[in-house]
Write an enzyme that holds these catalytic residues in place. Structure first.
Site, short mmCIF file in Angstrom:
data_model
loop_
_atom_site.label_atom_id
_atom_site.label_comp_id
_atom_site.label_asym_id
_atom_site.label_seq_id
_atom_site.Cartn_x
_atom_site.Cartn_y
_atom_site.Cartn_z
N HIS A 1 46.70 51.91 34.09
CA HIS A 1 45.60 50.96 34.24
C HIS A 1 44.91 50.75 32.90
O HIS A 1 44.50 51.69 32.24
CB HIS A 1 44.60 51.50 35.27
N ASN B 1 40.09 44.66 31.28
CA ASN B 1 40.33 45.36 32.54
C ASN B 1 40.47 44.33 33.66
O ASN B 1 39.49 43.72 34.07
CB ASN B 1 39.17 46.32 32.82
N CYS C 1 40.28 49.20 41.03
CA CYS C 1 41.29 49.16 39.97
C CYS C 1 42.56 49.93 40.31
O CYS C 1 43.59 49.72 39.69
CB CYS C 1 40.69 49.69 38.67
#
Length: 327
Positions: free
Chosen positions: A254, A284, A113
């Site tokens: 994020h 996500n 990520c």
């Protein structure tokens, strides 16, 4: 030595939407449970046959168009991803071919990520040192393909997508990427992993049955690491430039979990109103998360010349990083 400036942004999300109500039909969960614990209402899923490089190329074309840059003008392509089309070659070389960026050298960065922030930092160095004049940075992941759809702790969180940024030497002193800060703690590797499929645990019929080629996560430990380290690395970036939290105009973070966002922003004393939030729509999206948010904020007209933008992300590894940008 000129700073690297982001001169174009782009993003792509697949058409198919998976809502929390859809997930209620396949796993023991509920819309209320997901919303309360994550803030996510829906996420996107790639179409059959759609690949990570397809999504990456789509986002790249948008960024290139905004930047007024032709693919053949690119010197460098860096793709942050852990879900490349195949183990070999890299996703970046497939993107290069799809764009027709024949002059560009291309490679992937694997930081989960945090991949787009890592890729941004890499490209920034090439621009600063003069080894590249035009760089394309992409974050792209097709996470729905690596999820165990019987595990409600992970399958409700992730979605597919891609985001892109075009970098060039800044023509204005003090404007551009002021600094990037990358950190890793490999002792935390086991809290977020895909156990099987590599040299340590090659794929077998048994581990395929056990879904060990899918994402496994210790959510509690990931949460603690994310809050602790995103707070730390953002404070570091502020300290390096002598900025106070009040001097930050925008936060691009994020989009993992609303509770993480709220906890980090509270600790670094920046109002959540300064943070672009879209995880309710996309969930996500791993490495795509930061550049998608940046592109949406940019196209919404939120980012003004001279604004200070704090960017941050954390991912498996554990790996995390921040970037401070003067827009």
């Amino acid at each position: 030595m000129p700073l690297a400036q982001i001169i174009g942004t782009g993003s792509y999300a697949p058409a198919q939407v998976i809502t929390n109500r859809d997930l209620e039909k396949i796993v023991n969960t509920s819309d209320a449970w997901i919303t309360e614990r994550t803030g996510i209402k829906e996420r996107r899923k790639a179409a059959p046959g759609e690949t990570t490089s397809d999504m990456a190329a789509a986002a790249a074309r948008e960024a290139l168009a905004m930047a007024g840059t032709r693919p053949e003008e690119l010197d460098l392509i860096v793709v942050g991803t852990i879900t490349a089309d195949m183990p070999m070659p890299s996703c970046a070389v497939l993107v290069q071919a799809k764009l027709g960026a024949k002059r560009a050298f291309a490679f992937d960065v694997a930081a989960a990520c945090a991949g787009s922030v890592y890729a941004l930092s890499v490209a920034d160095q090439f621009i600063r040192t003069g080894q590249a004049k035009r760089a394309l940075v992409i974050g792209a992941d097709l996470f729905t393909g690596v999820l165990n759809w019987k595990d409600r702790n992970t399958c409700v969180l992730f979605g597919d997508g891609a985001g892109a940024m075009v970098l060039a030497p800044s023509e204005e002193e003090g404007r551009g990427i002021l600094s990037t800060h990358l950190r890793t703690d490999g002792t935390l590797a086991e809290i977020l992993t895909i156990p099987a499929g590599g040299s340590r645990e090659p794929l077998t019929e048994e581990n395929l049955r056990e879904q060990r080629h899918k994402v496994v996560m210790n959510g509690r430990e990931v949460f603690k690491c994310a809050v602790r380290e995103l707070t730390s690395v953002t404070r570091e970036a502020l300290r390096v430039h002598g900025f106070t939290p009040a001097q930050v105009d925008h936060v691009i973070v994020h989009q993992a979990n609303m509770r993480i966002l709220e906890a980090v922003l509270q600790r670094i004393e920046i109002p959540i109103e300064k943070c672009w939030i879209n995880l309710d729509k996309y969930g996500n999206t791993s490495a795509a998360s930061v550049p998608i948010a940046l592109d949406e904020a940019n196209r919404a007209g939120k980012l003004k010349r001279g604004d200070v933008v704090a960017m941050m992300a954390v991912g498996a590894g554990m790996a995390w990083g921040s970037a401070m940008v003067r827009w």
